[in-house]
Design a protein around this motif. Sequence first.
Motif, PDB file in Angstrom:
ATOM      1  N   ARG A  71      -2.647   8.282  16.981  1.00  0.00           N
ATOM      2  CA  ARG A  71      -3.246   8.454  15.915  1.00  0.00           C
ATOM      3  C   ARG A  71      -3.063   7.151  15.026  1.00  0.00           C
ATOM      4  O   ARG A  71      -1.820   6.884  14.945  1.00  0.00           O
ATOM      5  CB  ARG A  71      -2.853   9.766  15.153  1.00  0.00           C
ATOM      6  N   ILE A  72      -4.031   6.505  14.450  1.00  0.00           N
ATOM      7  CA  ILE A  72      -3.819   5.452  13.250  1.00  0.00           C
ATOM      8  C   ILE A  72      -4.057   6.221  11.969  1.00  0.00           C
ATOM      9  O   ILE A  72      -5.090   7.262  11.793  1.00  0.00           O
ATOM     10  CB  ILE A  72      -4.938   4.385  13.383  1.00  0.00           C
ATOM     11  N   VAL A  73      -2.988   6.032  10.772  1.00  0.00           N
ATOM     12  CA  VAL A  73      -3.149   6.409   9.637  1.00  0.00           C
ATOM     13  C   VAL A  73      -3.328   5.073   8.705  1.00  0.00           C
ATOM     14  O   VAL A  73      -2.334   4.237   8.617  1.00  0.00           O
ATOM     15  CB  VAL A  73      -2.165   7.187   9.022  1.00  0.00           C
ATOM     16  N   PHE A  74      -4.484   4.885   8.119  1.00  0.00           N
ATOM     17  CA  PHE A  74      -4.461   3.794   7.223  1.00  0.00           C
ATOM     18  C   PHE A  74      -4.522   4.020   5.828  1.00  0.00           C
ATOM     19  O   PHE A  74      -5.078   4.949   5.166  1.00  0.00           O
ATOM     20  CB  PHE A  74      -6.063   3.276   7.493  1.00  0.00           C
ATOM     21  N   LEU A  75      -3.300   3.272   5.198  1.00  0.00           N
ATOM     22  CA  LEU A  75      -2.958   3.635   3.824  1.00  0.00           C
ATOM     23  C   LEU A  75      -3.485   2.637   2.939  1.00  0.00           C
ATOM     24  O   LEU A  75      -3.579   1.147   3.356  1.00  0.00           O
ATOM     25  CB  LEU A  75      -1.464   3.472   3.782  1.00  0.00           C
ATOM     26  N   SER A 118       0.842  -1.036   0.089  1.00  0.00           N
ATOM     27  CA  SER A 118       0.108   0.154  -0.032  1.00  0.00           C
ATOM     28  C   SER A 118       0.846   1.291   0.116  1.00  0.00           C
ATOM     29  O   SER A 118       0.248   2.396  -0.333  1.00  0.00           O
ATOM     30  CB  SER A 118      -0.875   0.086   1.164  1.00  0.00           C
ATOM     31  N   GLY A 119       2.098   1.175   0.139  1.00  0.00           N
ATOM     32  CA  GLY A 119       2.962   2.391   0.113  1.00  0.00           C
ATOM     33  C   GLY A 119       3.722   2.882   1.646  1.00  0.00           C
ATOM     34  O   GLY A 119       4.084   3.560   1.550  1.00  0.00           O
ATOM     35  N   LYS A 120       3.375   2.068   2.649  1.00  0.00           N
ATOM     36  CA  LYS A 120       3.665   2.557   3.958  1.00  0.00           C
ATOM     37  C   LYS A 120       5.384   2.571   4.026  1.00  0.00           C
ATOM     38  O   LYS A 120       5.866   3.524   4.523  1.00  0.00           O
ATOM     39  CB  LYS A 120       3.581   1.502   4.879  1.00  0.00           C
ATOM     40  N   SER A 121       6.332   1.908   3.312  1.00  0.00           N
ATOM     41  CA  SER A 121       7.666   1.669   3.594  1.00  0.00           C
ATOM     42  C   SER A 121       8.105   3.017   2.741  1.00  0.00           C
ATOM     43  O   SER A 121       8.968   3.573   2.901  1.00  0.00           O
ATOM     44  CB  SER A 121       8.140   0.512   2.881  1.00  0.00           C
ATOM     45  N   THR A 122       7.443   3.312   1.335  1.00  0.00           N
ATOM     46  CA  THR A 122       7.725   4.365   0.570  1.00  0.00           C
ATOM     47  C   THR A 122       7.383   5.734   1.246  1.00  0.00           C
ATOM     48  O   THR A 122       8.418   6.529   1.269  1.00  0.00           O
ATOM     49  CB  THR A 122       7.110   4.156  -0.727  1.00  0.00           C
ATOM     50  N   LEU A 123       6.543   5.455   1.930  1.00  0.00           N
ATOM     51  CA  LEU A 123       6.059   6.891   2.648  1.00  0.00           C
ATOM     52  C   LEU A 123       7.182   7.244   3.752  1.00  0.00           C
ATOM     53  O   LEU A 123       7.895   8.260   3.767  1.00  0.00           O
ATOM     54  CB  LEU A 123       4.833   6.812   3.348  1.00  0.00           C
ATOM     55  N   LEU A 124       7.438   6.407   4.581  1.00  0.00           N
ATOM     56  CA  LEU A 124       8.627   6.489   5.508  1.00  0.00           C
ATOM     57  C   LEU A 124       9.991   7.036   4.930  1.00  0.00           C
ATOM     58  O   LEU A 124      10.613   8.076   5.550  1.00  0.00           O
ATOM     59  CB  LEU A 124       8.902   5.188   6.341  1.00  0.00           C
ATOM     60  N   VAL A 137      -3.043   5.925  -1.024  1.00  0.00           N
ATOM     61  CA  VAL A 137      -3.700   7.115  -0.305  1.00  0.00           C
ATOM     62  C   VAL A 137      -4.050   6.708   0.934  1.00  0.00           C
ATOM     63  O   VAL A 137      -4.356   5.761   1.433  1.00  0.00           O
ATOM     64  CB  VAL A 137      -5.032   7.466  -1.124  1.00  0.00           C
ATOM     65  N   ILE A 138      -4.306   8.068   1.900  1.00  0.00           N
ATOM     66  CA  ILE A 138      -4.627   7.791   3.146  1.00  0.00           C
ATOM     67  C   ILE A 138      -6.444   7.733   3.122  1.00  0.00           C
ATOM     68  O   ILE A 138      -6.936   8.555   2.817  1.00  0.00           O
ATOM     69  CB  ILE A 138      -4.267   9.057   4.240  1.00  0.00           C
ATOM     70  N   ALA A 139      -6.589   6.575   3.461  1.00  0.00           N
ATOM     71  CA  ALA A 139      -8.206   5.995   3.215  1.00  0.00           C
ATOM     72  C   ALA A 139      -8.895   6.317   4.551  1.00  0.00           C
ATOM     73  O   ALA A 139      -9.896   6.452   4.765  1.00  0.00           O
ATOM     74  CB  ALA A 139      -8.327   4.533   2.900  1.00  0.00           C
ATOM     75  N   GLU A 140      -8.061   6.487   5.601  1.00  0.00           N
ATOM     76  CA  GLU A 140      -8.545   6.756   6.974  1.00  0.00           C
ATOM     77  C   GLU A 140      -7.614   7.344   7.953  1.00  0.00           C
ATOM     78  O   GLU A 140      -6.585   6.781   7.941  1.00  0.00           O
ATOM     79  CB  GLU A 140      -9.445   5.555   7.474  1.00  0.00           C
ATOM     80  N   GLU A 141      -7.868   8.236   8.677  1.00  0.00           N
ATOM     81  CA  GLU A 141      -7.043   8.792   9.841  1.00  0.00           C
ATOM     82  C   GLU A 141      -8.088   8.789  11.142  1.00  0.00           C
ATOM     83  O   GLU A 141      -8.719   9.778  10.994  1.00  0.00           O
ATOM     84  CB  GLU A 141      -6.299   9.791   9.200  1.00  0.00           C
TER      85      GLU A 141
END
Length: 240
Positions: A205-209, A38-44, A213-217
């Motif tokens: 806070r939870i950020v759900f990717l 979903s892109g988590k590592s790329t974002l970090l 895209v951030i689908a939910e926060e």
Amino acid sequence: MIKVKNLHKYFKDLHVLKGIDLEVKSKEVVVILGASGSGKSTLLRCLNYLEVKDEGEIWFEDTKVDPVHIKLNKVREDIGMVFQHFNLFPHKTVIENIIEAPIIVRKLEREEAIQQGMELLEKVGLADKAHVYPEKLSGGQKQRVAIARSLAMNPRALLFDEPTSALDPELVGEVLNVMKELAQEGMTMVVVTHEMGFAREVADRIVFLDNGVIAEESTPEQFFTNPQSEKARQFLGKVL
Ligand code: ADP
Ligand code: MG
């Protein structure tokens, strides 16, 4: 402390991050959840420029993070990163692993670096392992050394990319406990993890990717008991 505006990242034709907006406040613990790919590592990795973004802005405190405005090594000192695979130097002892960067980058005297390194080892519960080589350590111990090594740079914030995913289940808790302690001490943290218990208990806070895209926060309470998006519901149905 960290602000991301409209971040896009492509790998060739693959659009991996599709306009991420994210803020992390000082002392906040943000947990990033999402399916594999979903892109988590790329974002970090974009946050401290291990990957170069294609579009958008990243701010750290009052400074725009890009090669024009800031020395990237400085960003990587300020924003430390802990990886799934610990990347300790195998031919150096635990304490040597920890003092290397402080001596070379922060220009600490060796004695001072050792003293600080020993305090950090104390903190992660491994003072007695200072003079052993990484091969003599369990995975959980290696990861705790890796965390101590990151802390030795005095980072302002720490990024964790699935720090317990490579560990045997019985070793996960000792690493999560160290992370929980850091959170309680007020370290600013962005954590990618599949440990839902940790996310629920420690995250502010939870950020759900989902698919870049951030689908939910939301708060952990809200996310785990009453997720708003269908994608988050599906994700939780699989992982819980
Ligand atoms: P996650 O950490 O959520 O599993 P990643 O950020 O690692 O996801 O990857 C997101 C997408 O980008 C995946 O489709 C992955 O295959 C792709 N990807 C990641 N890194 C690279 C790379 N260096 N080159 C090409 N594609 C990549
Ligand atoms: Mg990943």
